[in-house]
Design an enzyme around this catalytic site. Sequence first.
Site, PDB file in Angstrom:
ATOM      1  N   ARG A   1       0.827  -1.003  -0.019  1.00  0.00           N
ATOM      2  CA  ARG A   1      -0.258  -0.279  -0.019  1.00  0.00           C
ATOM      3  C   ARG A   1       0.680   1.355   0.189  1.00  0.00           C
ATOM      4  O   ARG A   1       2.295   1.210   0.813  1.00  0.00           O
ATOM      5  CB  ARG A   1      -0.646   0.248   1.578  1.00  0.00           C
ATOM      6  CG  ARG A   1      -1.620  -1.062   1.524  1.00  0.00           C
ATOM      7  CD  ARG A   1      -2.595  -1.277   3.314  1.00  0.00           C
ATOM      8  NE  ARG A   1      -2.366  -2.421   3.179  1.00  0.00           N
ATOM      9  CZ  ARG A   1      -3.547  -2.643   4.586  1.00  0.00           C
ATOM     10  NH1 ARG A   1      -3.030  -1.651   5.053  1.00  0.00           N
ATOM     11  NH2 ARG A   1      -4.006  -3.572   5.035  1.00  0.00           N
TER      12      ARG A   1
ATOM     13  N   ASP B   1      -0.358   5.382   1.368  1.00  0.00           N
ATOM     14  CA  ASP B   1      -1.553   5.977   1.451  1.00  0.00           C
ATOM     15  C   ASP B   1      -1.449   7.585   1.362  1.00  0.00           C
ATOM     16  O   ASP B   1      -0.920   7.736   0.370  1.00  0.00           O
ATOM     17  CB  ASP B   1      -0.202   7.112   3.500  1.00  0.00           C
ATOM     18  CG  ASP B   1      -0.409   6.016   4.586  1.00  0.00           C
ATOM     19  OD1 ASP B   1      -1.016   4.558   4.144  1.00  0.00           O
ATOM     20  OD2 ASP B   1       0.358   6.506   5.356  1.00  0.00           O
TER      21      ASP B   1
ATOM     22  N   TYR C   1      12.585   3.742  -1.712  1.00  0.00           N
ATOM     23  CA  TYR C   1      11.882   5.264  -0.911  1.00  0.00           C
ATOM     24  C   TYR C   1      12.016   6.304  -1.125  1.00  0.00           C
ATOM     25  O   TYR C   1      13.683   6.624  -1.002  1.00  0.00           O
ATOM     26  CB  TYR C   1      11.015   5.062   0.124  1.00  0.00           C
ATOM     27  CG  TYR C   1       9.761   4.257  -0.195  1.00  0.00           C
ATOM     28  CD1 TYR C   1       8.647   5.132   0.298  1.00  0.00           C
ATOM     29  CD2 TYR C   1       9.574   3.254   0.691  1.00  0.00           C
ATOM     30  CE1 TYR C   1       7.080   4.160  -0.053  1.00  0.00           C
ATOM     31  CE2 TYR C   1       8.702   2.001   0.729  1.00  0.00           C
ATOM     32  CZ  TYR C   1       6.986   3.171   0.427  1.00  0.00           C
ATOM     33  OH  TYR C   1       6.078   2.201   0.401  1.00  0.00           O
TER      34      TYR C   1
ATOM     35  N   ARG D   1       8.136   7.637   7.028  1.00  0.00           N
ATOM     36  CA  ARG D   1       7.275   9.404   7.945  1.00  0.00           C
ATOM     37  C   ARG D   1       8.133   8.940   9.347  1.00  0.00           C
ATOM     38  O   ARG D   1       8.574  10.198   8.969  1.00  0.00           O
ATOM     39  CB  ARG D   1       5.858   9.076   7.148  1.00  0.00           C
ATOM     40  CG  ARG D   1       5.935   9.331   5.634  1.00  0.00           C
ATOM     41  CD  ARG D   1       4.131   9.247   5.792  1.00  0.00           C
ATOM     42  NE  ARG D   1       3.849   9.730   6.592  1.00  0.00           N
ATOM     43  CZ  ARG D   1       1.814  10.409   6.254  1.00  0.00           C
ATOM     44  NH1 ARG D   1       2.038   9.230   5.954  1.00  0.00           N
ATOM     45  NH2 ARG D   1       1.469  11.731   6.988  1.00  0.00           N
TER      46      ARG D   1
END
Lengths: 258, 258
Positions: free
Chosen positions: A54, A56, A114, A203
């Site tokens: 996933r 967000d 990422y 994050r």
Amino acid sequence: MSQRYKVVIEYDGTNFAGFQVQPNQRTVEAVLVDVVNRIAKNPLPAIAVYGSGRTDAGVHAHGQVVHFDLPKPIPAANLRLALNSMFPLDMSVKTVTEVDDNFHARFSTHGKRYRYIVSTTAFVDPFKRNYTGHYKYPLDVNRIRQALPDLTGEHDFTSFVASGSQAKSNVRTIYDIQVTNRPADHEVVFDFYGNGFLYNQVRIMVATLLEIGNGRRAADSLPALLAAKDRELARETAPASGLYLEEVIYPSNLDENR
Amino acid sequence: MSQRYKVVIEYDGTNFAGFQVQPNQRTVEAVLVDVVNRIAKNPLPAIAVYGSGRTDAGVHAHGQVVHFDLPKPIPAANLRLALNSMFPLDMSVKTVTEVDDNFHARFSTHGKRYRYIVSTTAFVDPFKRNYTGHYKYPLDVNRIRQALPDLTGEHDFTSFVASGSQAKSNVRTIYDIQVTNRPADHEVVFDFYGNGFLYNQVRIMVATLLEIGNGRRAADSLPALLAAKDRELARETAPASGLYLEEVIYPSNLDENR
């Protein structure tokens, strides 16, 4: 004979309620299922689309990977055109590859990259508000660089996972983290490469590293934070808008592109 | 004694119904009037805000200029902070300058610079959809460059004005046009510098120049198109999303920044 396809897509996450299907929400997966089934003109049950994982709401992707099976195969180049023609403007296809049935977008994953882009202007730049996280306080990138080795390697990242994670284990391996200062662009860029990341892990790591760069948190405080395995200690989560899923990496024998 | 302020702002035009106040619409001017009056805590009648000119829905600005008068002066640096603190995230202040009452954001204008960014990928890039115009057909930038001298200088631009223009005269002077090919970014960038531009003029000129670059229109066809003074001939208008008001230029004696 059905054919399995590996599809690399990018999307601007701003107007999506994340990747995963949710009732009455615009999600990337819902768009994919709709478009793929319209292309396949497939009778029920609908063709399922499997993502590498996933993202967000508000999180972007330059290299999300999905797979699905078409009962009636279409040449990859044609499928790419069909998908791009039917996608909304905030999604696009980068590559379509025919893969064998052993390939699974989620379970075959070898690693993920990422990127997190921090904008460091005093006030939010109107053109970057949806594409960066904003941090207006002073940052010493060398302090951040000092702390990075403490996060690389295999660790239990319980202190860096958001509540709501459904992972069975919080042990992950980070192969590499880079931080790049781009003073001309008023940006600090983080690049993470690991075997997988927990819910909100990137994050939370970014928010913690920014606290270190600002001096609010000691540069050598991460080993203790990891050891505590307490998700209450690393309290800040950097905004979704700065996060990009750059690449999902598969073992080369499963992936004809590599 | 009231004080006049010249304020340079930038905004992402995506979520604005243009610059000018319209009933029940979110516009840049409406936000400015609201914020300035809240900062001034001014009794009615409300303080008016004057822009250098309108921008359409979806058009961006890196250097829009406005002026207004505060009955109770505030130091320029403080006013800049107050505006930036109260602006929505898709607007920001670049500079605030105290100017004398002869300065008028619209009537003192000496010239304007506009930029138009064309994205040339086969399909719309999700991250550029709101920040470029998309043109998927082949472009020969040298053909465009050949045609540019025909648009510079003083001309009656009736053939390049949208219906709905309220200008008394369609005569304008373009001092300079540059076109830049950025193949690495899949972009072609147009820069226009002139004494003023009519309603949709830049977007109609860009669409026409793209037709020349593509070969659908002859490179030497612009003198006849200008001479025709017929707004039906140049039929295409490039999308608002690619257009940026870069700079508004005033005579140096009115502008302490220059």
